[in-house]
Design a protein around this motif. Structure first.
Motif, PDB file in Angstrom:
ATOM      1  N   ILE A  19      -8.624  39.117  35.167  1.00 25.23           N
ATOM      2  CA  ILE A  19      -8.272  40.433  34.925  1.00 25.23           C
ATOM      3  C   ILE A  19      -9.307  41.439  35.526  1.00 25.23           C
ATOM      4  CG2 ILE A  19      -7.495  42.210  33.538  1.00 25.23           C
ATOM      5  CD1 ILE A  19      -6.619  40.226  31.422  1.00 25.23           C
ATOM      6  N   VAL A  34      -6.368  51.290  36.377  1.00 25.57           N
ATOM      7  CA  VAL A  34      -5.298  50.512  36.061  1.00 25.57           C
ATOM      8  C   VAL A  34      -5.853  49.001  35.749  1.00 25.57           C
ATOM      9  CG1 VAL A  34      -2.896  49.921  36.639  1.00 25.57           C
ATOM     10  CG2 VAL A  34      -3.882  52.185  37.524  1.00 25.57           C
ATOM     11  N   THR A  35      -5.128  48.589  34.712  1.00 27.73           N
ATOM     12  CA  THR A  35      -5.289  46.998  34.441  1.00 27.73           C
ATOM     13  C   THR A  35      -4.457  46.301  35.809  1.00 27.73           C
ATOM     14  OG1 THR A  35      -5.690  47.320  32.229  1.00 27.73           O
ATOM     15  CG2 THR A  35      -5.097  45.167  32.955  1.00 27.73           C
ATOM     16  N   VAL A  36      -4.945  45.412  36.304  1.00 27.13           N
ATOM     17  CA  VAL A  36      -4.231  44.559  37.465  1.00 27.13           C
ATOM     18  C   VAL A  36      -4.820  43.329  37.509  1.00 27.13           C
ATOM     19  CG1 VAL A  36      -4.589  44.172  39.888  1.00 27.13           C
ATOM     20  CG2 VAL A  36      -3.974  46.561  38.948  1.00 27.13           C
ATOM     21  N   ASN A  37      -3.661  42.149  37.481  1.00 22.27           N
ATOM     22  CA  ASN A  37      -4.057  40.834  37.358  1.00 22.27           C
ATOM     23  C   ASN A  37      -3.545  40.321  38.874  1.00 22.27           C
ATOM     24  OD1 ASN A  37      -1.595  40.417  36.720  1.00 22.27           O
ATOM     25  ND2 ASN A  37      -1.840  38.908  35.425  1.00 22.27           N
ATOM     26  N   CYS A  52      -2.079  44.070  43.987  1.00 22.86           N
ATOM     27  CA  CYS A  52      -0.759  44.598  44.136  1.00 22.86           C
ATOM     28  C   CYS A  52      -0.560  45.716  43.044  1.00 22.86           C
ATOM     29  CB  CYS A  52       0.168  43.630  43.813  1.00 22.86           C
ATOM     30  SG  CYS A  52       0.088  42.299  45.041  1.00 22.86           S
ATOM     31  N   LEU A  53       0.178  47.040  43.435  1.00 23.36           N
ATOM     32  CA  LEU A  53       0.321  47.913  42.263  1.00 23.36           C
ATOM     33  C   LEU A  53       1.698  48.441  42.321  1.00 23.36           C
ATOM     34  CD1 LEU A  53      -1.735  49.193  40.515  1.00 23.36           C
ATOM     35  CD2 LEU A  53      -1.997  51.018  42.281  1.00 23.36           C
ATOM     36  N   LYS A  56       5.874  52.622  40.734  1.00 24.52           N
ATOM     37  CA  LYS A  56       5.981  53.583  39.768  1.00 24.52           C
ATOM     38  C   LYS A  56       4.580  54.062  38.960  1.00 24.52           C
ATOM     39  CE  LYS A  56      10.784  52.763  38.861  1.00 24.52           C
ATOM     40  NZ  LYS A  56      11.673  51.787  38.023  1.00 24.52           N
ATOM     41  N   THR A  57       3.590  53.331  39.518  1.00 20.83           N
ATOM     42  CA  THR A  57       2.421  53.732  38.891  1.00 20.83           C
ATOM     43  C   THR A  57       1.879  55.120  38.823  1.00 20.83           C
ATOM     44  OG1 THR A  57       1.424  51.215  39.186  1.00 20.83           O
ATOM     45  CG2 THR A  57      -0.129  52.712  38.649  1.00 20.83           C
ATOM     46  N   PHE A  58       1.454  55.551  37.603  1.00 19.62           N
ATOM     47  CA  PHE A  58       1.347  57.096  37.830  1.00 19.62           C
ATOM     48  C   PHE A  58       0.311  57.629  38.951  1.00 19.62           C
ATOM     49  CE2 PHE A  58      -1.106  60.807  36.051  1.00 19.62           C
ATOM     50  CZ  PHE A  58       0.161  61.623  35.979  1.00 19.62           C
ATOM     51  N   CYS A  59      -0.863  56.796  39.015  1.00 20.56           N
ATOM     52  CA  CYS A  59      -1.776  57.097  39.883  1.00 20.56           C
ATOM     53  C   CYS A  59      -2.033  56.382  41.329  1.00 20.56           C
ATOM     54  CB  CYS A  59      -3.089  56.775  39.183  1.00 20.56           C
ATOM     55  SG  CYS A  59      -3.517  55.343  38.510  1.00 20.56           S
ATOM     56  N   ARG A  92      -8.188  57.701  29.958  1.00 19.38           N
ATOM     57  CA  ARG A  92      -8.722  56.314  29.768  1.00 19.38           C
ATOM     58  C   ARG A  92     -10.224  55.813  29.818  1.00 19.38           C
ATOM     59  NH1 ARG A  92      -3.912  53.552  33.690  1.00 19.38           N
ATOM     60  NH2 ARG A  92      -2.147  53.639  31.950  1.00 19.38           N
ATOM     61  N   HIS A 128       6.489  46.718  44.619  1.00 24.33           N
ATOM     62  CA  HIS A 128       5.135  46.836  44.394  1.00 24.33           C
ATOM     63  C   HIS A 128       4.605  47.198  45.680  1.00 24.33           C
ATOM     64  CE1 HIS A 128       5.112  45.472  40.381  1.00 24.33           C
ATOM     65  NE2 HIS A 128       3.766  45.211  39.911  1.00 24.33           N
TER      66      HIS A 128
HETATM   67  C1  LIG Z   1      -2.947  41.802  31.693  1.00 24.99           C
HETATM   68  C2  LIG Z   1      -2.430  42.928  32.492  1.00 24.99           C
HETATM   69  C3  LIG Z   1      -2.211  42.734  34.004  1.00 24.99           C
HETATM   70  C4  LIG Z   1      -1.380  43.832  34.691  1.00 24.99           C
HETATM   71  N1  LIG Z   1      -1.342  43.528  36.147  1.00 24.99           N
HETATM   72  C5  LIG Z   1      -0.818  44.344  36.523  1.00 24.99           C
HETATM   73  C6  LIG Z   1      -0.750  44.350  38.210  1.00 24.99           C
HETATM   74  O1  LIG Z   1      -1.130  43.309  38.872  1.00 24.99           O
HETATM   75  N2  LIG Z   1      -0.193  45.425  39.099  1.00 24.99           N
HETATM   76  C7  LIG Z   1       0.618  46.433  38.297  1.00 24.99           C
HETATM   77  O2  LIG Z   1       1.147  47.421  38.968  1.00 24.99           O
HETATM   78  N3  LIG Z   1       0.546  46.658  36.877  1.00 24.99           N
HETATM   79  C8  LIG Z   1      -0.199  45.702  36.102  1.00 24.99           C
HETATM   80  N4  LIG Z   1      -0.142  45.814  34.836  1.00 24.99           N
HETATM   81  C9  LIG Z   1       0.496  47.085  34.201  1.00 24.99           C
HETATM   82  C10 LIG Z   1      -0.322  48.273  34.471  1.00 24.99           C
HETATM   83  O3  LIG Z   1      -1.651  47.839  33.852  1.00 24.99           O
HETATM   84  C11 LIG Z   1       0.456  49.314  33.863  1.00 24.99           C
HETATM   85  O4  LIG Z   1       1.816  49.313  33.676  1.00 24.99           O
HETATM   86  C12 LIG Z   1      -0.448  50.654  34.211  1.00 24.99           C
HETATM   87  O5  LIG Z   1      -1.588  50.875  33.930  1.00 24.99           O
HETATM   88  C13 LIG Z   1       0.522  52.036  34.028  1.00 24.99           C
HETATM   89  O6  LIG Z   1      -0.093  53.036  34.473  1.00 24.99           O
HETATM   90  P1  LIG Z   1       0.373  54.339  34.497  1.00 24.99           P
HETATM   91  O7  LIG Z   1       0.720  54.811  33.121  1.00 24.99           O
HETATM   92  O8  LIG Z   1      -0.612  55.035  35.277  1.00 24.99           O
HETATM   93  O9  LIG Z   1       1.767  54.288  35.366  1.00 24.99           O
HETATM   94  C14 LIG Z   1      -0.885  45.017  33.973  1.00 24.99           C
HETATM   95  C15 LIG Z   1      -1.252  44.753  32.630  1.00 24.99           C
HETATM   96  C16 LIG Z   1      -1.637  44.033  32.045  1.00 24.99           C
HETATM   97  C17 LIG Z   1      -1.896  44.148  30.449  1.00 24.99           C
END
Ligand SMILES: Cc1cc2nc3c(=O)[nH]c(=O)nc-3n(C[C@H](O)[C@H](O)[C@H](O)COP(=O)(O)O)c2cc1C
Length: 161
Positions: A19, A34-37, A52-53, A56-59, A92, A128
């Motif tokens: 993660i 942003v949390t991204v796996n 990959c994001l 719709k991600t806010f930022c 955050r 994405h």
């Molecule tokens: C473990 C985990 C992995 C995640 N991986 C992704 C990812 O790879 N890409 C992504 O777009 N969102 C991923 N998310 C979801 C985003 O973290 C979450 O939708 C985002 O922070 C929302 O952001 P916003 O409120 O700025 O739109 C993941 C969430 C978790 C808990």
């Protein structure tokens, strides 16, 4: 064969990942993360990584408009950061120790690795976008265990503490 999104997500969840928190700076100069796996190494020479994001991600703009960013690879005791950076919160970064290198993207303390990147390219990836970064600075911890994600839950190598 049509694959419904829930089945697809569950199937992909069989692929264990680490993660990361991807951090950057928004148009107004405030830090974003942003949390991204969906992260992968891509090339050794040149040193490229990708993540990959969701569109719709806010930022999203903070990572696609040309500024640098950082990928912070979480260690086992940093589960709370994964939770914080995937939740809708006003700030955050409140209480999250971090530093800044050249790009201005937050470099989170206590990670297994921090990779500061220049934006290389952005590609379409369905719902994405695929963001490729060129790594310009790297910090790696000498010891520590990774925080893992598998089948929709956090995991550790051995027992989670
Ligand atoms: C473990 C985990 C992995 C995640 N991986 C992704 C990812 O790879 N890409 C992504 O777009 N969102 C991923 N998310 C979801 C985003 O973290 C979450 O939708 C985002 O922070 C929302 O952001 P916003 O409120 O700025 O739109 C993941 C969430 C978790 C808990």
């Amino acid at each position: 064969m049509t694959i419904d999104p829930t089945t697809f997500r569950n199937g992909l969840g069989r692929f264990a990942t680490g993660i990361t928190i991807v951090t950057g700076i928004s148009d107004d100069g405030s830090p974003v993360g942003v949390t991204v796996n969906a992260f992968s190494s891509l090339s050794l020479e040149p040193p490229l990584v990708l993540f990959c994001l969701g569109r719709k991600t806010f930022c999203l703009d903070a990572f696609t408009s040309g500024r640098g960013f950082a990928l912070n690879v979480l260690s086992e005791p940093q589960r709370h950061l994964s939770e914080t950076f995937s939740k809708p919160l006003d700030d955050r970064f409140e209480g999250v120790d971090h530093d800044f290198w050249d790009s201005g993207a937050p470099i989170l303390d206590g990670c297994l690795a921090n990779l500061e990147c220049d934006l290389e390219t952005v590609h379409d990836g369905g719902d994405h976008v695929i963001i490729i970064g060129r790594v310009v600075r790297l910090m790696q911890a000498e010891k520590g265990q990774p925080l893992l994600y598998f089948m929709g839950d956090y995991r550790c190598i051995g027992d989670c503490v």
